[in-house]
Motif scaffolding. Structure first.
Motif, PDB file in Angstrom:
ATOM      1  N   LEU A 101       0.833  -1.194   0.000  1.00  0.00           N
ATOM      2  CA  LEU A 101       0.000   0.000   0.000  1.00  0.00           C
ATOM      3  C   LEU A 101       0.874   1.252   0.000  1.00  0.00           C
ATOM      4  O   LEU A 101       1.872   1.329   0.720  1.00  0.00           O
ATOM      5  CB  LEU A 101      -0.915   0.002   1.228  1.00  0.00           C
ATOM      6  CG  LEU A 101      -1.850  -1.210   1.345  1.00  0.00           C
ATOM      7  CD1 LEU A 101      -2.743  -1.070   2.579  1.00  0.00           C
ATOM      8  CD2 LEU A 101      -2.703  -1.349   0.091  1.00  0.00           C
ATOM      9  N   LEU A 102       0.483   2.222  -0.828  1.00  0.00           N
ATOM     10  CA  LEU A 102       1.241   3.462  -0.971  1.00  0.00           C
ATOM     11  C   LEU A 102       0.494   4.600  -0.298  1.00  0.00           C
ATOM     12  O   LEU A 102      -0.738   4.602  -0.201  1.00  0.00           O
ATOM     13  CB  LEU A 102       1.452   3.785  -2.455  1.00  0.00           C
ATOM     14  CG  LEU A 102       2.103   2.677  -3.299  1.00  0.00           C
ATOM     15  CD1 LEU A 102       2.145   3.088  -4.760  1.00  0.00           C
ATOM     16  CD2 LEU A 102       3.494   2.363  -2.790  1.00  0.00           C
ATOM     17  N   ASP A 103       1.230   5.588   0.170  1.00  0.00           N
ATOM     18  CA  ASP A 103       0.615   6.759   0.798  1.00  0.00           C
ATOM     19  C   ASP A 103      -0.240   7.522  -0.208  1.00  0.00           C
ATOM     20  O   ASP A 103       0.130   7.667  -1.379  1.00  0.00           O
ATOM     21  CB  ASP A 103       1.700   7.692   1.350  1.00  0.00           C
ATOM     22  CG  ASP A 103       2.451   7.064   2.518  1.00  0.00           C
ATOM     23  OD1 ASP A 103       1.892   6.135   3.131  1.00  0.00           O
ATOM     24  OD2 ASP A 103       3.600   7.477   2.786  1.00  0.00           O
ATOM     25  N   ARG A 104      -1.376   8.007   0.261  1.00  0.00           N
ATOM     26  CA  ARG A 104      -2.297   8.822  -0.543  1.00  0.00           C
ATOM     27  C   ARG A 104      -2.816   8.086  -1.783  1.00  0.00           C
ATOM     28  O   ARG A 104      -3.173   8.692  -2.773  1.00  0.00           O
ATOM     29  CB  ARG A 104      -1.641  10.143  -0.966  1.00  0.00           C
ATOM     30  CG  ARG A 104      -1.241  11.019   0.208  1.00  0.00           C
ATOM     31  CD  ARG A 104      -0.717  12.368  -0.301  1.00  0.00           C
ATOM     32  NE  ARG A 104      -0.391  13.242   0.806  1.00  0.00           N
ATOM     33  CZ  ARG A 104       0.795  13.261   1.413  1.00  0.00           C
ATOM     34  NH1 ARG A 104       1.738  12.441   1.007  1.00  0.00           N
ATOM     35  NH2 ARG A 104       1.027  14.082   2.409  1.00  0.00           N
ATOM     36  N   THR A 105      -2.807   6.751  -1.749  1.00  0.00           N
ATOM     37  CA  THR A 105      -3.354   5.963  -2.856  1.00  0.00           C
ATOM     38  C   THR A 105      -4.426   5.032  -2.309  1.00  0.00           C
ATOM     39  O   THR A 105      -4.186   4.293  -1.358  1.00  0.00           O
ATOM     40  CB  THR A 105      -2.253   5.129  -3.533  1.00  0.00           C
ATOM     41  OG1 THR A 105      -1.233   6.016  -4.021  1.00  0.00           O
ATOM     42  CG2 THR A 105      -2.814   4.346  -4.703  1.00  0.00           C
ATOM     43  N   ASP A 106      -5.613   5.106  -2.872  1.00  0.00           N
ATOM     44  CA  ASP A 106      -6.695   4.248  -2.383  1.00  0.00           C
ATOM     45  C   ASP A 106      -7.349   3.445  -3.501  1.00  0.00           C
ATOM     46  O   ASP A 106      -8.330   2.749  -3.265  1.00  0.00           O
ATOM     47  CB  ASP A 106      -7.748   5.067  -1.630  1.00  0.00           C
ATOM     48  CG  ASP A 106      -8.321   6.181  -2.489  1.00  0.00           C
ATOM     49  OD1 ASP A 106      -7.961   6.244  -3.689  1.00  0.00           O
ATOM     50  OD2 ASP A 106      -9.120   6.968  -1.972  1.00  0.00           O
ATOM     51  N   GLU A 107      -6.841   3.549  -4.735  1.00  0.00           N
ATOM     52  CA  GLU A 107      -7.374   2.773  -5.837  1.00  0.00           C
ATOM     53  C   GLU A 107      -6.256   1.888  -6.401  1.00  0.00           C
ATOM     54  O   GLU A 107      -5.206   2.383  -6.805  1.00  0.00           O
ATOM     55  CB  GLU A 107      -7.931   3.680  -6.935  1.00  0.00           C
ATOM     56  CG  GLU A 107      -9.174   4.453  -6.505  1.00  0.00           C
ATOM     57  CD  GLU A 107      -9.782   5.239  -7.651  1.00  0.00           C
ATOM     58  OE1 GLU A 107      -9.244   5.112  -8.773  1.00  0.00           O
ATOM     59  OE2 GLU A 107     -10.780   5.946  -7.425  1.00  0.00           O
ATOM     60  N   TYR A 108      -6.514   0.576  -6.437  1.00  0.00           N
ATOM     61  CA  TYR A 108      -5.509  -0.384  -6.890  1.00  0.00           C
ATOM     62  C   TYR A 108      -6.119  -1.324  -7.928  1.00  0.00           C
ATOM     63  O   TYR A 108      -7.278  -1.736  -7.801  1.00  0.00           O
ATOM     64  CB  TYR A 108      -4.977  -1.226  -5.714  1.00  0.00           C
ATOM     65  CG  TYR A 108      -4.188  -0.419  -4.710  1.00  0.00           C
ATOM     66  CD1 TYR A 108      -2.808  -0.338  -4.809  1.00  0.00           C
ATOM     67  CD2 TYR A 108      -4.840   0.247  -3.670  1.00  0.00           C
ATOM     68  CE1 TYR A 108      -2.075   0.400  -3.888  1.00  0.00           C
ATOM     69  CE2 TYR A 108      -4.122   0.994  -2.748  1.00  0.00           C
ATOM     70  CZ  TYR A 108      -2.744   1.072  -2.863  1.00  0.00           C
ATOM     71  OH  TYR A 108      -2.027   1.807  -1.960  1.00  0.00           O
ATOM     72  N   SER A 109      -5.346  -1.607  -8.952  1.00  0.00           N
ATOM     73  CA  SER A 109      -5.732  -2.600  -9.956  1.00  0.00           C
ATOM     74  C   SER A 109      -4.712  -3.740  -9.881  1.00  0.00           C
ATOM     75  O   SER A 109      -3.531  -3.557 -10.181  1.00  0.00           O
ATOM     76  CB  SER A 109      -5.734  -1.977 -11.362  1.00  0.00           C
ATOM     77  OG  SER A 109      -6.100  -2.939 -12.319  1.00  0.00           O
TER      78      SER A 109
END
Length: 427
Positions: A58-66
């Motif tokens: 999980l990356l900071d400030r990222t909430d959409e993952y494909s």
């Protein structure tokens, strides 16, 4: 969103926090999911039946993952027949499958040589006549030779060779021989009569099925593969007479006996000349004259990528072979374009290949050097290469192979091939 390698959603995929299987969800019918995680969570785990489990950081400030999952079915669990892919436990015939990585692990000279090293039933028959000629296509036997023997030179192709299938289409021995090994995803050998149920009588000698690498979705990737090997001649198995032994053998065989008085004088003069040359140190080793150290280098550049239902792959490859016999060379330059378009349950695949092959063969065969007597000089007193090693009335004229090789002659062949395969598959 959770997708497969073709970009299609995976409904029912499991997603949970790494280290906490109780905090998880299941993807919906469109492969989408929403998962609330603790603030200090570093990664989540995504899994699906038949697919490889993947850890997503999980990356900071990222909430959409494909997330794209790869199939967990390995090459040793399936049999690729060229028409369908079946699980090994449901295939009744005798077969052997090898991945591209396995082929490259044992050698990168050509795919057929690697296949011989991996499967003892796949034989490349050695030829004492042609040796290491890079332009001679090999004779292939799968589990021995059939009843049709000695007909290779009478028909266009060896009737004992197996059937070759490349990406679902019938191909030729030369195409597979020239195929860049980095393009191969897998090779499968169908060994017995069960393959005739698929391909008919053409498969009586076995089938070699080759599947090439498919473009992968995602960001544009550029890869390069290069390799080189060196070969040199081994003459240790040759045990030829030296100049003194050869002359003595000819004397004992009666070459310088018989005839009229004048003929006996001429033959004795010829014998004495050879004897004088030997005494002066003439002992020519002709076998090493036409040979050299050969270098084989291969280069492959490939770019692939795509998004959604469209994927592409573009490749360039070069294979340069310098044979150990001077004048024997083989250069293969090729390009390929792979396009895959998927819409709904239909997948359209187009594979285009262009290839140019240049063959060069020596003018003077190796046997001419082996037959030259060691008491002949390569050059005359002026350091020039003469046409004849021997030119008299008592023996056939003996040509100088070095003179014949120096003539402005060449044996070259250029071949240019274009092929295009188009497939439509239904999921």
């Amino acid at each position: 969103m959770v997708l497969d390698t073709q970009g299609e959603p995976l409904p029912g995929a499991s997603i949970y926090v790494k280290g906490d299987t109780r905090n998880g969800v299941t993807a919906d019918a469109n492969g989408r999911f929403t998962l609330a995680v603790p603030a200090k969570t570093k990664a989540i785990i995504v899994s699906f039946v038949g697919m490889e489990q993947q850890e997503v950081v999980l990356l900071d400030r990222t909430d959409e993952y494909s997330v794209r999952l790869q199939s967990s079915t390995t090459i040793d669990e399936v049999v690729v027949t060229g028409i369908v892919t079946k699980r090994k436990d449901t295939f009744t015939g005798s077969s052997a499958s090898f991945s591209g990585e396995e082929l490259k692990a044992v050698g990168v000279q050509n795919p057929l040589a690697s296949l011989r090293s991996l499967d003892p039933s796949f034989n490349l028959m050695e030829s004492d006549l042609f040796g290491s000629d890079p332009n001679r296509l090999p004779d292939i036997e799968i589990r021995g030779k059939s009843s049709i023997m000695g007909m290779r030179d009478e028909v266009s192709e060896d009737p004992n060779q197996p059937l070759f299938i490349l990406d679902g289409f019938e191909s030729t021995l030369e195409t597979i021989y020239n195929l860049d090994i980095n393009r191969i995803a897998s090779m499968t050998i169908l060994k017995d009569a069960a393959s005739t149920a698929i391909y008919g009588s053409k498969a009586a000698n076995g089938v070699v099925v080759v599947e090439t690498v498919q473009p992968q979705p995602g960001q544009l990737r550029l890869s390069y593969n290069g390799s080189m090997d060196i070969s040199w001649p081994d003459l240790t198995s040759y045990n030829l007479m030296n100049s003194r032994e050869k002359l003595e053998f000819e004397r004992l065989a009666g070459k310088y006996d018989g005839g009229t008085a004048d003929e006996l004088i001429e033959k004795d003069n010829l014998y004495q000349k050879h004897l004088a040359d030997i005494a002066s140190g003439v002992d020519t080793y002709w076998l090493s004259e036409p040979l050299r150290t050969g270098i084989n280098h291969r280069h492959q550049l490939y770019a692939d990528g795509g998004a959604g239902g469209f994927m592409f792959g573009i490749g360039l490859n070069y294979n340069g072979v310098t044979g150990v016999m001077k004048g024997s060379d083989r250069d293969v330059l090729g390009a390929n374009i792979d396009l895959i378009y998927r819409v709904g349950k239909l997948q359209f695949t187009n594979k285009f290949t262009a290839q140019q092959t240049k063959y060069t063969n020596p003018i003077v065969p190796f046997s001419d050097y082996a037959e030259a007597s060691p008491y002949y000089k390569k050059y005359n007193e002026d350091g020039e290469v003469e046409r004849w090693l021997s030119n008299n009335d008592y023996e056939p004229n003996v040509g100088n192979p070095l003179y014949n090789a120096s003539l402005n002659s060449r044996d070259e062949t250029k071949d240019f091939q274009l092929s295009d395969y188009f497939l439509t598959l239904t999921a």
